[in-house]
Design a protein around this motif. Structure first.
Motif, short mmCIF file in Angstrom:
data_model
loop_
_atom_site.label_atom_id
_atom_site.label_comp_id
_atom_site.label_asym_id
_atom_site.label_seq_id
_atom_site.Cartn_x
_atom_site.Cartn_y
_atom_site.Cartn_z
N GLY A 262 0.63 -1.13 -0.06
CA GLY A 262 0.14 -0.36 -0.27
C GLY A 262 0.82 1.08 -0.35
O GLY A 262 2.27 1.20 0.61
N PRO A 263 0.41 2.43 -0.81
CA PRO A 263 1.44 3.55 -0.62
C PRO A 263 1.55 4.74 0.60
O PRO A 263 0.43 3.86 1.59
CB PRO A 263 0.59 4.26 -0.99
N TYR A 264 2.08 5.50 1.06
CA TYR A 264 2.59 5.96 1.85
C TYR A 264 1.18 6.17 2.35
O TYR A 264 0.87 7.24 1.54
CB TYR A 264 3.38 7.16 1.47
N GLY A 265 1.29 6.37 3.58
CA GLY A 265 -0.05 6.84 4.80
C GLY A 265 -1.48 5.93 4.19
O GLY A 265 -2.68 6.06 4.89
N HIS A 266 -1.30 4.77 3.79
CA HIS A 266 -2.61 3.62 2.92
C HIS A 266 -2.27 2.55 3.36
O HIS A 266 -1.97 1.81 2.23
CB HIS A 266 -3.08 4.58 1.92
N PRO A 267 -1.58 1.99 3.97
CA PRO A 267 -1.49 0.65 4.40
C PRO A 267 -2.93 -0.57 4.03
O PRO A 267 -3.50 0.01 4.33
CB PRO A 267 -0.78 -0.03 5.62
N VAL A 268 -2.20 -1.95 2.79
CA VAL A 268 -3.26 -2.34 2.53
C VAL A 268 -3.41 -3.56 4.48
O VAL A 268 -4.73 -4.03 3.91
CB VAL A 268 -2.87 -3.34 1.47
N ARG B 98 0.39 3.82 18.74
CA ARG B 98 1.45 4.19 19.71
C ARG B 98 2.69 4.82 19.07
O ARG B 98 3.56 5.74 19.32
CB ARG B 98 1.39 2.96 20.50
N TYR B 99 3.61 3.43 18.40
CA TYR B 99 3.99 3.72 17.32
C TYR B 99 4.29 4.17 15.55
O TYR B 99 5.38 4.86 15.61
CB TYR B 99 5.44 2.69 17.50
N GLY B 100 3.40 4.46 15.71
CA GLY B 100 2.60 5.69 14.10
C GLY B 100 3.43 4.55 13.09
O GLY B 100 4.12 4.31 12.14
N VAL B 101 3.69 2.99 12.72
CA VAL B 101 4.08 1.93 12.32
C VAL B 101 2.74 2.73 10.46
O VAL B 101 1.81 2.35 10.62
CB VAL B 101 4.25 0.37 12.14
N ARG B 102 3.86 2.59 9.50
CA ARG B 102 2.86 2.92 8.08
C ARG B 102 1.97 4.47 8.40
O ARG B 102 0.68 4.35 7.39
CB ARG B 102 2.35 1.43 7.40
N VAL B 103 2.02 4.40 9.36
CA VAL B 103 0.30 5.46 9.36
C VAL B 103 2.12 7.19 8.96
O VAL B 103 2.98 7.42 9.74
CB VAL B 103 0.33 6.05 11.52
N ALA B 104 1.00 8.18 8.83
CA ALA B 104 1.85 9.26 7.93
C ALA B 104 2.20 9.95 9.52
O ALA B 104 1.62 9.90 10.21
CB ALA B 104 0.85 10.16 7.04
N ASP B 105 3.50 11.02 8.89
CA ASP B 105 3.40 11.69 10.21
C ASP B 105 2.63 12.95 9.99
O ASP B 105 1.71 12.59 9.87
CB ASP B 105 4.77 12.33 9.80
N GLU B 106 3.38 13.81 11.34
CA GLU B 106 2.11 14.14 12.32
C GLU B 106 2.15 15.42 11.21
O GLU B 106 1.15 16.27 10.96
CB GLU B 106 2.06 14.99 13.35
N HIS B 107 2.61 16.18 9.96
CA HIS B 107 2.62 17.13 9.76
C HIS B 107 1.75 16.92 8.10
O HIS B 107 0.90 17.16 7.11
CB HIS B 107 4.13 17.51 9.11
N THR B 108 2.22 15.80 7.96
CA THR B 108 1.39 15.54 6.93
C THR B 108 -0.35 15.00 7.43
O THR B 108 -1.37 15.68 6.57
CB THR B 108 1.29 13.72 6.21
N GLN B 109 -0.70 14.73 8.66
CA GLN B 109 -1.57 14.93 9.36
C GLN B 109 -2.49 15.46 9.47
O GLN B 109 -3.75 16.01 9.35
CB GLN B 109 -1.63 13.45 10.92
#
Length: 175
Positions: free
Chosen positions: A17-23, A153-164
Motif C-alpha cells: 500500500g502507498p504511504y499513509g494507506h497500508p493494505v 502508539r508507534y505510528g508504523v505505516r501511519v502518515a507523519d504529523e505534518h501530513t496529518q
C-alpha cells in the motif's frame, strides 16, 4: 523525525500500500469477521434444530478466514520489514506476527478436525471445537491490541504529523 521512525512509515513495496494507506489493516477484517461469525454459528448450532446448516456454514467461514489471514499476513510481513530491527516496535511486530500465526494454525487445526468428522456436521458443533475457536479468538484479540499499538502508539505505516495536520487546516477547503 528521526530516520528509524521515517523508515517505519514508508512502504517496503507498493504491494503493501502507498504511504499513509497500508493494505494490512483492511485485509485483517476478513479473517476477524469470518472467525467471529464462525463462533456465532457454532453457538447458534446449539440453539436451533437442526443445527447442522450452521455447523456447515461455520466450516466455510473458518476456511474463508484462513484465506483472508494468508492475504493479511503477506502484506503484514512486508510492513514488518519496514520497521527497523532491535526496536520496541519491531519486537511488538514479531509478537503480533507470532500470535497471528498461532491463531491461524489453531483455526487450520480446527478446520481439519471438523472435516475429519463429516457426519458431525449434521448436528450442533461439538463443545471442544467451540472452545478451540473461542481460545483462538481470545488470542486474536491480544494480537489485535498489539497491532493497534504498532499503528497508534508507534505510528508504523501511519502518515507523519505534518501530513496529518493537513486534515485539520481550516484554511484548506480541498480534500
Amino acid at each position: 523525525m528521526d530516520e528509524p521512525t521515517r523508515q517505519a512509515k514508508q512502504p517496503v513495496t507498493v504491494l503493501a500500500g502507498p504511504y499513509g494507506h497500508p493494505v494490512h489493516p483492511i485485509l485483517v477484517t476478513v479473517p476477524i469477521g469470518a472467525w467471529v461469525a464462525s463462533l456465532v454459528f457454532d453457538v447458534a448450532s446449539h440453539l436451533v434444530s437442526p443445527g447442522g446448516f450452521l455447523a456447515q456454514g461455520s466450516v466455510w467461514l473458518i476456511a474463508l478466514g484462513g484465506i483472508g489471514a494468508l492475504a493479511a499476513a503477506s502484506v503484514g510481513f512486508l510492513d514488518l520489514f519496514a520497521i527497523p530491527p532491535r526496536t520496541p516496535a519491531f519486537r511488538t511486530g514479531l509478537v503480533h506476527m507470532g500470535l497471528n500465526l498461532a491463531v491461524t494454525a489453531g483455526y487450520a487445526a480446527g478446520f481439519a478436525w471438523r472435516l475429519s468428522e463429516p457426519g458431525r456436521q449434521a448436528g450442533p458443533v461439538p463443545v471442544g471445537q467451540i472452545v478451540l475457536s473461542a481460545v483462538c479468538l481470545a488470542v486474536l484479540a491480544v494480537s489485535g491490541y498489539l497491532g493497534g499499538k504498532l499503528a497508534f502508539r508507534y505510528g508504523v505505516r501511519v502518515a507523519d504529523e505534518h501530513t496529518q495536520a493537513e486534515g485539520f487546516d481550516t484554511a484548506r477547503t480541498t480534500g
